[in-house]
Design a protein around this motif. Structure first.
Motif, PDB file in Angstrom:
ATOM      1  N   GLY A  99      -1.606   3.463 -11.479  1.00 49.22           N
ATOM      2  CA  GLY A  99      -0.703   2.315 -11.395  1.00 49.22           C
ATOM      3  C   GLY A  99      -0.183   2.169  -9.981  1.00 49.22           C
ATOM      4  O   GLY A  99      -0.958   2.126  -9.031  1.00 49.22           O
ATOM      5  N   SER A 100       1.129   2.164  -9.842  1.00 47.65           N
ATOM      6  CA  SER A 100       1.709   1.991  -8.514  1.00 47.65           C
ATOM      7  C   SER A 100       1.997   3.337  -7.861  1.00 47.65           C
ATOM      8  O   SER A 100       2.597   3.404  -6.802  1.00 47.65           O
ATOM      9  CB  SER A 100       2.999   1.188  -8.621  1.00 47.65           C
ATOM     10  N   SER A 101       1.573   4.433  -8.531  1.00 46.21           N
ATOM     11  CA  SER A 101       1.875   5.754  -7.979  1.00 46.21           C
ATOM     12  C   SER A 101       0.609   6.615  -7.909  1.00 46.21           C
ATOM     13  O   SER A 101      -0.500   6.101  -8.030  1.00 46.21           O
ATOM     14  CB  SER A 101       2.943   6.432  -8.842  1.00 46.21           C
ATOM     15  N   TYR A 102       0.796   7.893  -7.714  1.00 46.00           N
ATOM     16  CA  TYR A 102      -0.321   8.839  -7.688  1.00 46.00           C
ATOM     17  C   TYR A 102      -0.022  10.011  -8.605  1.00 46.00           C
ATOM     18  O   TYR A 102       1.126  10.420  -8.748  1.00 46.00           O
ATOM     19  CB  TYR A 102      -0.521   9.392  -6.271  1.00 46.00           C
TER      20      TYR A 102
ATOM     21  N   LYS B 159       0.830  -1.203   0.000  1.00 44.23           N
ATOM     22  CA  LYS B 159       0.000   0.000   0.000  1.00 44.23           C
ATOM     23  C   LYS B 159       0.868   1.257   0.000  1.00 44.23           C
ATOM     24  O   LYS B 159       1.862   1.333   0.701  1.00 44.23           O
ATOM     25  CB  LYS B 159      -0.897  -0.008   1.243  1.00 44.23           C
ATOM     26  N   LYS B 160       0.452   2.231  -0.823  1.00 38.39           N
ATOM     27  CA  LYS B 160       1.205   3.487  -0.899  1.00 38.39           C
ATOM     28  C   LYS B 160       0.462   4.567  -0.112  1.00 38.39           C
ATOM     29  O   LYS B 160      -0.756   4.670  -0.205  1.00 38.39           O
ATOM     30  CB  LYS B 160       1.323   3.951  -2.354  1.00 38.39           C
ATOM     31  N   THR B 161       1.218   5.331   0.622  1.00 44.60           N
ATOM     32  CA  THR B 161       0.630   6.397   1.430  1.00 44.60           C
ATOM     33  C   THR B 161       1.314   7.718   1.099  1.00 44.60           C
ATOM     34  O   THR B 161       2.535   7.771   0.963  1.00 44.60           O
ATOM     35  CB  THR B 161       0.831   6.098   2.932  1.00 44.60           C
ATOM     36  N   ILE B 162       0.498   8.762   0.970  1.00 47.55           N
ATOM     37  CA  ILE B 162       1.064  10.101   0.757  1.00 47.55           C
ATOM     38  C   ILE B 162       0.925  10.899   2.049  1.00 47.55           C
ATOM     39  O   ILE B 162      -0.145  10.925   2.653  1.00 47.55           O
ATOM     40  CB  ILE B 162       0.322  10.864  -0.358  1.00 47.55           C
TER      41      ILE B 162
ATOM     42  N   VAL C 196       6.921  10.841  -7.284  1.00 41.79           N
ATOM     43  CA  VAL C 196       8.014   9.868  -7.311  1.00 41.79           C
ATOM     44  C   VAL C 196       8.235   9.409  -5.872  1.00 41.79           C
ATOM     45  O   VAL C 196       8.348  10.240  -4.979  1.00 41.79           O
ATOM     46  CB  VAL C 196       9.304  10.522  -7.871  1.00 41.79           C
ATOM     47  N   PRO C 197       8.250   8.062  -5.613  1.00 43.37           N
ATOM     48  CA  PRO C 197       8.390   7.589  -4.231  1.00 43.37           C
ATOM     49  C   PRO C 197       9.596   8.205  -3.529  1.00 43.37           C
ATOM     50  O   PRO C 197      10.666   8.336  -4.131  1.00 43.37           O
ATOM     51  CB  PRO C 197       8.569   6.074  -4.391  1.00 43.37           C
ATOM     52  N   ASP C 198       9.396   8.581  -2.284  1.00 43.41           N
ATOM     53  CA  ASP C 198      10.438   9.124  -1.402  1.00 43.41           C
ATOM     54  C   ASP C 198      10.996  10.475  -1.832  1.00 43.41           C
ATOM     55  O   ASP C 198      11.956  10.955  -1.247  1.00 43.41           O
ATOM     56  CB  ASP C 198      11.597   8.122  -1.234  1.00 43.41           C
ATOM     57  N   GLU C 199      10.413  11.085  -2.883  1.00 40.90           N
ATOM     58  CA  GLU C 199      10.869  12.422  -3.268  1.00 40.90           C
ATOM     59  C   GLU C 199       9.829  13.451  -2.853  1.00 40.90           C
ATOM     60  O   GLU C 199       8.656  13.310  -3.165  1.00 40.90           O
ATOM     61  CB  GLU C 199      11.078  12.502  -4.786  1.00 40.90           C
TER      62      GLU C 199
ATOM     63  N   LEU D 159       1.576  23.226  -0.588  1.00 39.47           N
ATOM     64  CA  LEU D 159       1.302  21.805  -0.350  1.00 39.47           C
ATOM     65  C   LEU D 159       2.580  21.017  -0.593  1.00 39.47           C
ATOM     66  O   LEU D 159       3.143  21.077  -1.680  1.00 39.47           O
ATOM     67  CB  LEU D 159       0.207  21.308  -1.303  1.00 39.47           C
ATOM     68  N   THR D 160       3.041  20.280   0.418  1.00 44.56           N
ATOM     69  CA  THR D 160       4.255  19.479   0.249  1.00 44.56           C
ATOM     70  C   THR D 160       3.891  18.002   0.375  1.00 44.56           C
ATOM     71  O   THR D 160       3.411  17.557   1.414  1.00 44.56           O
ATOM     72  CB  THR D 160       5.317  19.878   1.289  1.00 44.56           C
ATOM     73  N   PHE D 161       4.100  17.261  -0.724  1.00 44.83           N
ATOM     74  CA  PHE D 161       3.708  15.853  -0.796  1.00 44.83           C
ATOM     75  C   PHE D 161       4.928  14.953  -0.660  1.00 44.83           C
ATOM     76  O   PHE D 161       6.005  15.275  -1.146  1.00 44.83           O
ATOM     77  CB  PHE D 161       3.065  15.548  -2.160  1.00 44.83           C
ATOM     78  N   LYS D 162       4.726  13.791  -0.028  1.00 41.59           N
ATOM     79  CA  LYS D 162       5.755  12.755  -0.062  1.00 41.59           C
ATOM     80  C   LYS D 162       5.081  11.387  -0.094  1.00 41.59           C
ATOM     81  O   LYS D 162       4.242  11.073   0.741  1.00 41.59           O
ATOM     82  CB  LYS D 162       6.687  12.881   1.138  1.00 41.59           C
ATOM     83  N   LEU D 163       5.452  10.592  -1.104  1.00 41.63           N
ATOM     84  CA  LEU D 163       4.855   9.270  -1.296  1.00 41.63           C
ATOM     85  C   LEU D 163       5.753   8.217  -0.663  1.00 41.63           C
ATOM     86  O   LEU D 163       6.961   8.198  -0.885  1.00 41.63           O
ATOM     87  CB  LEU D 163       4.718   9.004  -2.799  1.00 41.63           C
ATOM     88  N   LYS D 164       5.121   7.311   0.147  1.00 40.43           N
ATOM     89  CA  LYS D 164       5.909   6.266   0.817  1.00 40.43           C
ATOM     90  C   LYS D 164       5.182   4.942   0.759  1.00 40.43           C
ATOM     91  O   LYS D 164       3.963   4.886   0.741  1.00 40.43           O
ATOM     92  CB  LYS D 164       6.125   6.640   2.288  1.00 40.43           C
ATOM     93  N   ASN D 165       5.943   3.845   0.747  1.00 38.65           N
ATOM     94  CA  ASN D 165       5.347   2.519   0.920  1.00 38.65           C
ATOM     95  C   ASN D 165       5.001   2.346   2.390  1.00 38.65           C
ATOM     96  O   ASN D 165       5.768   2.743   3.247  1.00 38.65           O
ATOM     97  CB  ASN D 165       6.344   1.435   0.521  1.00 38.65           C
TER      98      ASN D 165
END
Ligand SMILES: [Zn+2]
Ligand SMILES: [Zn+2]
Length: 325
Positions: free
Chosen positions: A67-70, A2-5, A304-307, A318-324
């Motif tokens: 897909g696997s991202s947002y 699962k991906k979480t932002i 992009v994950p972890d960026e 708004l500051t986003f960060k995508l993580k597993n």
């Protein structure tokens, strides 16, 4: 998996021309977790997530799983990348300029019209136009005489006897509409209106007719490298175009101050606001810790994950960060 932002938001409590004050402590902060398609909205000074878009709030962004991202899409107002939070071309607080980018310094918007670093003319944004083949005459000089470098073209919506104009006559019309100011690195053109006085169609900087490129502002183009940006919003005297040469120096300073190479006379622009430098064939836009930020408009952007990704929407950052997770 699962991906979480994680979304950290910061909203400036003042509502002034859609600006966010990067120096102010008068902000409201929130931290949100996103795990499914969501609308990011603002109610008063609070940023929240919603399943649908209500009428009492401002839609800031739509987050959609892809897909696997947002992906992040704009809603009611444009989304802007925050240059001070980027790291491109091995520089921090920097963004690599691209043709047709929309930039914002404070509240002043510009469009990147040309980036020239090589003699190759393919990058010039030229409008395709039709050439007269039936012996019509020019609407300005009334002559039907044509020469290889001075054809009669149809460059606007005018029709009938007003349809065609010589390339040279068009250049004269355009030159007459502008005032020109020069300093060492920057040629500034300003105008009230840059369009056909009969049909209102805006004039193009360059035309292409039968495969041949004609610069309509040909005289003042400096040697490479240079860039051309055009003000797309009108504040005070900022309607116009700036042609900036980087031939003899590696960078130019942009700002409201008298000592900047490219002056932007607006109260929302810092004295030294940003810098554009030419490095390894690229034009890099750098923010200079400006009060109201240096921004680049985005239409759709994938996380992009972890960026970390910082986007400004009106007075919210708004500051986003995508993580597993
Ligand atoms: Zn003519
Ligand atoms: Zn016209």
């Amino acid at each position: 998996m699962k991906k979480t932002i994680t979304l950290k938001s910061e909203t400036w409590k003042r509502d002034s021309h859609g600006l966010f004050d990067y120096e102010s402590k008068e902000t409201q902060k929130h931290k949100l977790i996103i795990q499914e398609n969501s609308y990011v909205i603002r109610k008063n000074d609070t940023v929240e997530l919603e399943k649908s878009l209500g009428s009492t709030s401002t839609g800031l962004a739509y987050i959609i799983s892809s897909g696997s991202s947002y992906k992040i899409l704009p809603l009611n107002e444009p989304l802007w990348k925050v240059v001070r939070d980027l790291k491109e071309g091995s520089s921090s607080k920097a963004y690599i300029l691209k043709q047709n980018d929309t930039l914002k310094f404070g509240r002043v918007k510009y469009t990147v019209k040309e980036l020239r670093s090589s003699p190759n003319e393919d990058m010039v944004n030229a409008k395709e136009v039709e050439v007269d083949t039936e012996g019509n005459s020019c609407k300005i000089c009334l002559s039907e005489v044509i020469e290889p470098d001075n054809p009669l073209v149809s460059c606007c919506h005018c029709a009938g006897t007003m349809k065609y104009i010589h390339i040279q006559c068009l250049r004269m019309c355009v030159a007459a509409l502008m005032t020109v100011k020069n300093n060492e690195k920057c040629i500034t053109y300003t105008w009230k209106s840059m369009s056909c006085s009969l049909c209102g169609e805006p004039f193009s900087n360059a035309l292409r007719a039968n495969g041949i490129l004609y610069h309509i502002l040909s005289v003042q183009r400096p040697e490479i490298p240079y860039f051309i940006i055009e003000a797309s919003s009108i504040h005070g005297n900022n309607r116009g175009m700036q042609i900036v040469s980087l031939k003899n120096s590696e960078s130019v300073m942009l700002g409201r101050g008298h000592d900047s190479d490219m002056r932007i006379s607006d109260i929302s622009v810092s004295r030294i606001h940003a810098r554009i430098k030419f490095h390894q064939g690229q034009f890099l836009l750098e923010d200079h810790n400006s009060k109201f930020g240096t921004l680049v408009q985005v239409n759709e952007i994938e996380l992009v994950p972890d960026e970390r990704l910082a986007l400004q929407c009106g007075r919210s950052l708004l500051t986003f960060k995508l993580k597993n997770s």
